[in-house]
Design a protein around this motif. Structure first.
Motif, short mmCIF file in Angstrom:
data_model
loop_
_atom_site.label_atom_id
_atom_site.label_comp_id
_atom_site.label_asym_id
_atom_site.label_seq_id
_atom_site.Cartn_x
_atom_site.Cartn_y
_atom_site.Cartn_z
N ARG A 35 2.24 2.61 -1.71
CA ARG A 35 1.15 3.18 -2.50
C ARG A 35 -0.20 2.53 -2.21
O ARG A 35 -1.22 3.20 -2.19
N GLY B 199 7.92 14.61 -2.03
CA GLY B 199 8.36 13.23 -1.89
C GLY B 199 9.54 13.13 -0.95
O GLY B 199 10.21 14.11 -0.63
N GLU C 148 4.73 12.40 0.71
CA GLU C 148 3.74 11.55 0.04
C GLU C 148 4.17 10.10 0.15
O GLU C 148 5.36 9.78 0.09
N GLU D 152 5.03 7.03 -1.28
CA GLU D 152 5.43 6.52 -2.59
C GLU D 152 5.70 5.03 -2.47
O GLU D 152 5.48 4.41 -1.42
#
Length: 357
Positions: free
Chosen positions: A333, A294, A327, A329
């Motif tokens: 999303r 992340g 990723e 986030e």
């Protein structure tokens, strides 16, 4: 010409020089025949004056044209993408069609008959082109012309690479292992011509073919299919053996490429050796346990997301340009927010060259 059809943010059309519809991202080619006829009339009118139509701008839309041999590609966009970015996407659509048919085949067909309906040969491949346009909207790999690798300890990746290196045949060219649609390892046969270079686009198109077919054909078992890598060699086929190493989870996909159309059983035997090796060494467990990172792991305050592609990689024919990113986030999303984020990167040119200590 319904309101729902008009509300799509981007349309892509493919037609022949004779004005025959070949592909439309949305809607039926037959229903759009008059619209496609207008597009071809614009192309022909400008050509008659000794010029080539490149783009048309209005307050709300950008229309970009690209002609590659006997095929004409048109993008009609309400996004903030530049004409260069839209033209690059059209070039990828062309390369995906070449990956299915080869450039030599396309040229030969239209030299014989300018009115040929190419949809006959592309029948059933519409979902591959649909998938390509979807992934180009929401994934940065095409925009960066680079490949994203699965984060993995170098020792674990080396183990997998050595396993792939030991399973080859006389006409073997490449073996590729991917997990979760990310590259884990790729092995190139040493006898491949030195100046032949595998480009990121070739892998993107190959991965997209597998992704678009993953719910049906390729997950049914061992598959054998011809595929052209257009930037490697646009006039010939390789023969791809595709199989998953962990059904029914379908996380680890093995792709073996050969120049011999009769080598299915030889490559199936290679896959068996690879399966036995990864099982005995428990080599896939580290891949299965790998997690994406992340943005908080970077330790930079107020950083929401980033894309990093090294700028100083040596230009070696076996060195693929790579990139990494955290990723997506919150607030990225949803599919819509991923597209919005990529739009921001494209429209602001949001890239900074960073040099380490």
């Amino acid at each position: 010409m319904s309101d729902s059809w008009r509300q799509h943010r981007k349309h892509v059309f493919v037609l022949s020089e004779a004005g025959k519809p070949i592909y439309s991202r949305f809607g039926s080619e037959e229903a759009l025949s008059s619209t496609i006829g207008v597009m071809m009339a614009l192309v022909s009118f400008i050509q008659a004056g000794g010029n080539t139509i490149k783009s048309i701008f209005s307050d709300e839309r950008t229309i970009v044209f690209l002609q590659k041999g006997p095929l004409v590609f048109v993008s009609v966009s309400t996004t903030r993408q530049s004409k260069q970015q839209l033209r690059s996407e059209l070039l990828h659509v062309y390369h995906q069609i070449v990956s299915l048919l080869t450039q030599a085949c396309i040229n030969r067909i239209f030299e014989h008959s300018k009115n040929y309906d190419l949809r006959r040969l592309l029948f059933g491949s519409e979902k591959v082109l649909d998938s390509l346009l979807d992934v180009m909207d929401s994934e940065p790999s095409f925009m960066l012309s680079a490949v994203q690798c699965l984060p993995l300890a170098s020792s674990s990746r080396d183990v997998l690479s050595r396993i792939l290196q030991k399973a080859i045949t006389p006409n073997f060219v490449f073996s590729i292992l991917i997990a979760h649609n990310l590259l884990v390892s790729i092995v190139q046969e040493k006898m491949v011509v030195e100046d032949a270079r595998l480009k990121p686009t070739d892998l993107h198109l190959l991965f997209n073919l597998i992704r678009a077919s993953s719910t049906s054909a390729f997950q049914a078992g061992e598959k054998w299919t011809p595929v052209c890598l257009p930037l490697f060699n646009h006039d010939c086929y390789f023969y791809a053996y595709v199989s998953y190493l962990d059904p029914p989870e379908f996380r680890f996909c093995l792709i073996l490429l050969s120049t011999d159309r009769e080598e299915f059983y030889a490559l199936a035997e290679c896959k068996k050796k690879i399966e036995e090796a990864v099982t005995s060494q428990n080599a896939l467990q580290c891949v299965a346990n790998t997690q994406s990172y992340g943005v908080d792991n970077i330790g930079v305050a107020n950083l929401r997301h980033f894309l990093y592609k090294p700028s100083d990689v040596s230009d070696h024919h076996r060195q693929l340009p790579q990139f990494t990113c955290p990723e997506m986030e919150m607030p990225y999303r949803s599919h819509e927010e991923r597209i919005h984020l990529l739009d921001l990167y494209r429209s602001t040119g949001g890239f900074t060259v960073c040099h380490g200590p």
